[in-house]
Design a protein around this motif. Sequence first.
Motif: not given
Length: 125
Positions: A12-13, A19-20, A34-36, A45-47
């Motif tokens: 995640a940026e 968070s991924i 984790s998170g929204e 998330l798509d990436q």
Amino acid sequence: MAETETTGPEHAEQPEQLSIVATDTDGVRVITVSGEIDYETKDTLDQALNSADASSPRVVVDLHQVTFMDSSGINMFISAHNALTEAGGWLRLAAPTDMVMRTMSIVGVDVVIDCRETLEEALTT
């Protein structure tokens, strides 16, 4: 199980919102979120979903730490499911929180995409 952690654009940026962590377990890409999941975080998330290995297009998304998901997440999961199925693979969603499962159930995603109660169940082929 052989497990390898990968790094790169799937992280995640905006770690305060999403968070991924992406790992590979016995040829299955496991994406732990984790998170929204919403309009502002969906691209990250798509990436991660689109970086699945074309030779083994099997992906499990672990949702046990997701606190919120809007229609952006629903649409992204449906697109990923369709793309992975076309490539001869599959998408499974693991351990969704009650709130996330309720959202998916309302729109019927749980009927289209394989949802499992635990990560271990999702990794069982």
